[in-house]
Design a protein around this motif. Structure first.
Motif, PDB file in Angstrom:
ATOM      1  N   ILE A   1      16.846  -6.067  29.906  1.00 33.88           N
ATOM      2  CA  ILE A   1      16.529  -6.996  28.815  1.00 33.88           C
ATOM      3  C   ILE A   1      17.123  -6.524  27.486  1.00 33.88           C
ATOM      4  CG2 ILE A   1      14.687  -8.174  27.587  1.00 33.88           C
ATOM      5  CD1 ILE A   1      14.953  -8.861  30.582  1.00 33.88           C
ATOM      6  N   GLY A   2      16.929  -5.267  27.162  1.00 33.53           N
ATOM      7  CA  GLY A   2      17.441  -4.753  25.889  1.00 33.53           C
ATOM      8  C   GLY A   2      18.949  -4.827  25.797  1.00 33.53           C
ATOM      9  N   TRP A   3      19.628  -4.530  26.913  1.00 37.83           N
ATOM     10  CA  TRP A   3      21.097  -4.591  26.905  1.00 37.83           C
ATOM     11  C   TRP A   3      21.579  -6.036  26.744  1.00 37.83           C
ATOM     12  CZ3 TRP A   3      22.025   0.092  26.007  1.00 37.83           C
ATOM     13  CH2 TRP A   3      21.404   1.127  26.696  1.00 37.83           C
ATOM     14  N   ILE A   4      20.900  -6.984  27.386  1.00 34.72           N
ATOM     15  CA  ILE A   4      21.309  -8.389  27.291  1.00 34.72           C
ATOM     16  C   ILE A   4      21.228  -8.878  25.848  1.00 34.72           C
ATOM     17  CG2 ILE A   4      20.676 -10.753  27.933  1.00 34.72           C
ATOM     18  CD1 ILE A   4      19.743  -9.665  30.630  1.00 34.72           C
ATOM     19  N   LEU A   5      20.064  -8.694  25.227  1.00 35.87           N
ATOM     20  CA  LEU A   5      19.865  -9.206  23.864  1.00 35.87           C
ATOM     21  C   LEU A   5      20.726  -8.456  22.856  1.00 35.87           C
ATOM     22  CD1 LEU A   5      15.989  -9.715  23.956  1.00 35.87           C
ATOM     23  CD2 LEU A   5      17.789 -11.407  24.345  1.00 35.87           C
ATOM     24  N   GLY A   6      20.812  -7.121  23.012  1.00 31.94           N
ATOM     25  CA  GLY A   6      21.617  -6.347  22.074  1.00 31.94           C
ATOM     26  C   GLY A   6      23.091  -6.689  22.153  1.00 31.94           C
ATOM     27  N   MET A   7      23.620  -6.785  23.369  1.00 30.56           N
ATOM     28  CA  MET A   7      25.036  -7.120  23.542  1.00 30.56           C
ATOM     29  C   MET A   7      25.333  -8.527  23.052  1.00 30.56           C
ATOM     30  SD  MET A   7      27.887  -5.882  24.617  1.00 30.56           S
ATOM     31  CE  MET A   7      29.521  -6.429  25.123  1.00 30.56           C
ATOM     32  N   ARG A   8      24.446  -9.463  23.325  1.00 27.72           N
ATOM     33  CA  ARG A   8      24.664 -10.847  22.878  1.00 27.72           C
ATOM     34  C   ARG A   8      24.714 -10.936  21.360  1.00 27.72           C
ATOM     35  NH1 ARG A   8      21.703 -14.807  20.744  1.00 27.72           N
ATOM     36  NH2 ARG A   8      22.300 -16.989  21.214  1.00 27.72           N
ATOM     37  N   ASN A   9      23.741 -10.334  20.683  1.00 29.65           N
ATOM     38  CA  ASN A   9      23.697 -10.439  19.223  1.00 29.65           C
ATOM     39  C   ASN A   9      24.893  -9.750  18.569  1.00 29.65           C
ATOM     40  OD1 ASN A   9      21.270 -11.798  19.482  1.00 29.65           O
ATOM     41  ND2 ASN A   9      20.029  -9.959  19.218  1.00 29.65           N
ATOM     42  N   THR A  10      25.258  -8.574  19.082  1.00 29.24           N
ATOM     43  CA  THR A  10      26.391  -7.854  18.497  1.00 29.24           C
ATOM     44  C   THR A  10      27.694  -8.598  18.717  1.00 29.24           C
ATOM     45  OG1 THR A  10      25.240  -5.765  18.953  1.00 29.24           O
ATOM     46  CG2 THR A  10      27.571  -5.633  18.411  1.00 29.24           C
ATOM     47  N   MET A  11      27.870  -9.159  19.906  1.00 33.52           N
ATOM     48  CA  MET A  11      29.118  -9.871  20.192  1.00 33.52           C
ATOM     49  C   MET A  11      29.229 -11.154  19.386  1.00 33.52           C
ATOM     50  SD  MET A  11      30.714 -10.752  23.906  1.00 33.52           S
ATOM     51  CE  MET A  11      32.189 -11.774  24.070  1.00 33.52           C
ATOM     52  N   ILE A  12      28.103 -11.847  19.154  1.00 35.18           N
ATOM     53  CA  ILE A  12      28.146 -13.051  18.325  1.00 35.18           C
ATOM     54  C   ILE A  12      28.592 -12.699  16.906  1.00 35.18           C
ATOM     55  CG2 ILE A  12      26.675 -14.762  17.192  1.00 35.18           C
ATOM     56  CD1 ILE A  12      25.171 -15.076  19.796  1.00 35.18           C
ATOM     57  N   MET A  13      28.131 -11.571  16.391  1.00 40.79           N
ATOM     58  CA  MET A  13      28.579 -11.133  15.062  1.00 40.79           C
ATOM     59  C   MET A  13      30.082 -10.858  15.068  1.00 40.79           C
ATOM     60  SD  MET A  13      25.472  -8.570  13.967  1.00 40.79           S
ATOM     61  CE  MET A  13      26.416  -8.009  12.554  1.00 40.79           C
ATOM     62  N   ASN A  14      30.578 -10.220  16.133  1.00 42.52           N
ATOM     63  CA  ASN A  14      32.004  -9.906  16.200  1.00 42.52           C
ATOM     64  C   ASN A  14      32.860 -11.162  16.356  1.00 42.52           C
ATOM     65  OD1 ASN A  14      31.555  -7.176  15.927  1.00 42.52           O
ATOM     66  ND2 ASN A  14      31.609  -6.749  18.117  1.00 42.52           N
ATOM     67  N   LEU A  15      32.320 -12.183  17.011  1.00 39.51           N
ATOM     68  CA  LEU A  15      33.096 -13.409  17.206  1.00 39.51           C
ATOM     69  C   LEU A  15      33.393 -14.120  15.895  1.00 39.51           C
ATOM     70  CD1 LEU A  15      31.395 -14.856  20.422  1.00 39.51           C
ATOM     71  CD2 LEU A  15      33.729 -13.977  20.206  1.00 39.51           C
ATOM     72  N   GLY A  16      32.654 -13.797  14.845  1.00 43.97           N
ATOM     73  CA  GLY A  16      32.912 -14.407  13.549  1.00 43.97           C
ATOM     74  C   GLY A  16      33.872 -13.614  12.676  1.00 43.97           C
ATOM     75  N   GLU A  17      34.378 -12.494  13.184  1.00 45.67           N
ATOM     76  CA  GLU A  17      35.285 -11.665  12.392  1.00 45.67           C
ATOM     77  C   GLU A  17      36.686 -12.268  12.341  1.00 45.67           C
ATOM     78  OE1 GLU A  17      34.464  -9.080  10.669  1.00 45.67           O
ATOM     79  OE2 GLU A  17      32.385  -8.936  11.356  1.00 45.67           O
ATOM     80  N   ASP A  18      37.458 -11.819  11.351  1.00 45.81           N
ATOM     81  CA  ASP A  18      38.807 -12.364  11.139  1.00 45.81           C
ATOM     82  C   ASP A  18      39.754 -12.030  12.286  1.00 45.81           C
ATOM     83  OD1 ASP A  18      37.994 -13.418   8.741  1.00 45.81           O
ATOM     84  OD2 ASP A  18      38.678 -11.698   7.548  1.00 45.81           O
ATOM     85  N   TYR A  19      39.595 -10.851  12.900  1.00 45.47           N
ATOM     86  CA  TYR A  19      40.545 -10.489  13.958  1.00 45.47           C
ATOM     87  C   TYR A  19      40.361 -11.370  15.194  1.00 45.47           C
ATOM     88  CZ  TYR A  19      36.718  -7.794  16.107  1.00 45.47           C
ATOM     89  OH  TYR A  19      35.543  -7.410  16.684  1.00 45.47           O
ATOM     90  N   ILE A  20      39.160 -11.929  15.377  1.00 42.88           N
ATOM     91  CA  ILE A  20      38.945 -12.861  16.480  1.00 42.88           C
ATOM     92  C   ILE A  20      39.662 -14.184  16.180  1.00 42.88           C
ATOM     93  CG2 ILE A  20      37.233 -14.156  17.785  1.00 42.88           C
ATOM     94  CD1 ILE A  20      37.195 -11.222  18.434  1.00 42.88           C
ATOM     95  N   ARG A  21      39.560 -14.633  14.957  1.00 39.87           N
ATOM     96  CA  ARG A  21      40.269 -15.857  14.574  1.00 39.87           C
ATOM     97  C   ARG A  21      41.779 -15.668  14.707  1.00 39.87           C
ATOM     98  NH1 ARG A  21      36.606 -15.408  10.084  1.00 39.87           N
ATOM     99  NH2 ARG A  21      34.804 -16.793  10.331  1.00 39.87           N
ATOM    100  N   LEU A  22      42.264 -14.500  14.318  1.00 39.52           N
ATOM    101  CA  LEU A  22      43.692 -14.224  14.445  1.00 39.52           C
ATOM    102  C   LEU A  22      44.128 -14.221  15.903  1.00 39.52           C
ATOM    103  CD1 LEU A  22      46.398 -13.432  13.206  1.00 39.52           C
ATOM    104  CD2 LEU A  22      45.650 -11.033  13.283  1.00 39.52           C
ATOM    105  N   ALA A  23      43.299 -13.613  16.765  1.00 39.86           N
ATOM    106  CA  ALA A  23      43.634 -13.580  18.193  1.00 39.86           C
ATOM    107  C   ALA A  23      43.689 -14.990  18.770  1.00 39.86           C
ATOM    108  CB  ALA A  23      42.618 -12.732  18.950  1.00 39.86           C
ATOM    109  N   LYS A  24      42.754 -15.852  18.363  1.00 44.54           N
ATOM    110  CA  LYS A  24      42.770 -17.230  18.848  1.00 44.54           C
ATOM    111  C   LYS A  24      43.967 -17.987  18.281  1.00 44.54           C
ATOM    112  CE  LYS A  24      37.762 -17.721  19.518  1.00 44.54           C
ATOM    113  NZ  LYS A  24      36.527 -18.445  19.084  1.00 44.54           N
ATOM    114  N   ALA A  25      44.292 -17.723  17.008  1.00 42.07           N
ATOM    115  CA  ALA A  25      45.433 -18.405  16.393  1.00 42.07           C
ATOM    116  C   ALA A  25      46.755 -18.010  17.049  1.00 42.07           C
ATOM    117  CB  ALA A  25      45.485 -18.090  14.898  1.00 42.07           C
ATOM    118  N   LYS A  26      46.831 -16.806  17.584  1.00 46.78           N
ATOM    119  CA  LYS A  26      48.038 -16.365  18.280  1.00 46.78           C
ATOM    120  C   LYS A  26      48.178 -17.005  19.652  1.00 46.78           C
ATOM    121  CE  LYS A  26      48.953 -11.983  18.226  1.00 46.78           C
ATOM    122  NZ  LYS A  26      48.757 -10.505  18.315  1.00 46.78           N
ATOM    123  N   GLY A  27      47.142 -17.733  20.092  1.00 46.71           N
ATOM    124  CA  GLY A  27      47.216 -18.408  21.363  1.00 46.71           C
ATOM    125  C   GLY A  27      46.841 -17.562  22.555  1.00 46.71           C
TER     126      GLY A  27
END
Length: 328
Positions: free
Chosen positions: A206-232
């Protein structure tokens, strides 16, 4: 400097843990020798002070002031001499622990590794598919299951699969097979570990599921994620190599702590299933005021967590250069 400071913190914390490990068991009321003599004499029977004195001498119970006992404790600890167990007299504490440690390492260690793998995988997938039905089921289900105590789950498993359906054994680490390194004994041990392992695995991820989900959602909003998506880049590459990889870093410390805590065992689950591990030993040591055994088990558990934290800090410094830069 980062690594030197971490080693210094480790040594200071270890010294404090060794000292507290000496003090805490002695805060318990009562005398182990009196408890054992009372058991032999029977409840309600007056005990002979001479018998208590003889029992104390036979058990090798420490005498003198606290400072004298502390000095003897440090001297014995330097030789890895934990004394004789009051509960399993006349066996040595280190021998008793050596018999129980493989059982706990196999049960709790394997379940912790499985819980980590399952938890971070489900958490990462739920974050990538956030606000979908899968994310809702995983998040709400984890929150609900996380409120259930492990001992209650263990009792339900014993009642349903042990007594009602009679599918699985409810106690012990093995049955009629002879202990040894052979397929028959390994199969018997695995068969007896199914229920306690299931009781631990229900809540462990349970702790790993919630912790990993919340941390990854924060990372998905970072600029390098947008850049990776923009690169196709493909979604799988963005999710695994960029978002999940960076979100996994904070879980390293938690996973190391969980592995270090394996040496403490699981007191309630191992006691319910009468599993011959370190957790059950700790419960017996507390109930019988077995100071030597209790001190050794606490020291093993604390040292395991401290070493695991030190390794995690070292790995964190290697994997994330920002940690070394902040320390400098």
């Amino acid at each position: 400097m980062y690594f030197v400071r971490r080693i210094g913190f480790f040594l200071a914390t270890l010294f404090a843990a060794v000292t507290l490990n000496f003090v805490i068991p002695r805060l318990q009321p009562g005398d182990p020798a009196e408890v054992m003599v009372q058991k032999l004499a029977g409840r309600g029977t007056a005990i002979d002070p001479a018998a208590v004195k003889a029992m104390r001498a036979m058990l090798g119970a420490p005498d003198g002031g606290l400072l004298t006992q502390y000095g003897e404790y440090l001297r014995a600890l330097s030789h890895l001499d934990f004394g004789v167990s009051y509960t399993y007299f006349p066996f040595n504490v280190i021998d008793v622990i050596a018999q129980a440690m493989p059982w706990t390492m196999a049960l709790v260690g394997v379940t912790q590794i499985l819980a980590f793998v399952v938890g971070v995988t489900l958490g990462a997938f739920a974050a990538w598919r956030r606000n979908t039905r899968f994310d809702s089921v995983v998040t709400l289900g984890s929150t609900f299951v996380g409120t259930l105590p492990s001992f209650w789950i263990a009792l339900i498993l014993v009642f349903v699969f042990g007594y009602t359906l009679n599918w699985l054994p409810t106690s012990g680490g093995y049955g009629a097979s002879t202990p040894g390194w052979n397929v028959a004994f390994a199969g018997d041990a695995i068969y007896h570990s199914i229920l306690p392992a299931t009781a631990l695995l229900v809540t462990a991820p349970i702790g790993w599921i919630l912790g990993m989900r919340n941390t990854m959602i924060m990372n998905l909003g970072e600029d390098y994620i947008r850049l990776a998506k923009a690169k196709g880049l493909p979604d799988r590459v963005v999710a695994l190599r960029y978002a999940a990889r960076n979100a996994l870093l904070p879980s390293v410390t938690g996973f190391a702590t969980a592995l270090g805590g394996v040496l403490g065992g699981s007191i309630l689950v191992e006691t319910i299933f009468d599993y011959p591990g370190l957790g059950r030993l700790m419960g017996e040591a507390i109930g019988n005021r077995d100071f030597p055994l209790l001190q050794a088990l606490l020291l093993f558990a604390i040292t395991g967590v401290l070493i695991a934290n030190l390794v995690a800090d070292m790995l964190y410094g290697v994997l994330d250069p920002r940690a070394r830069k902040d320390a400098a």
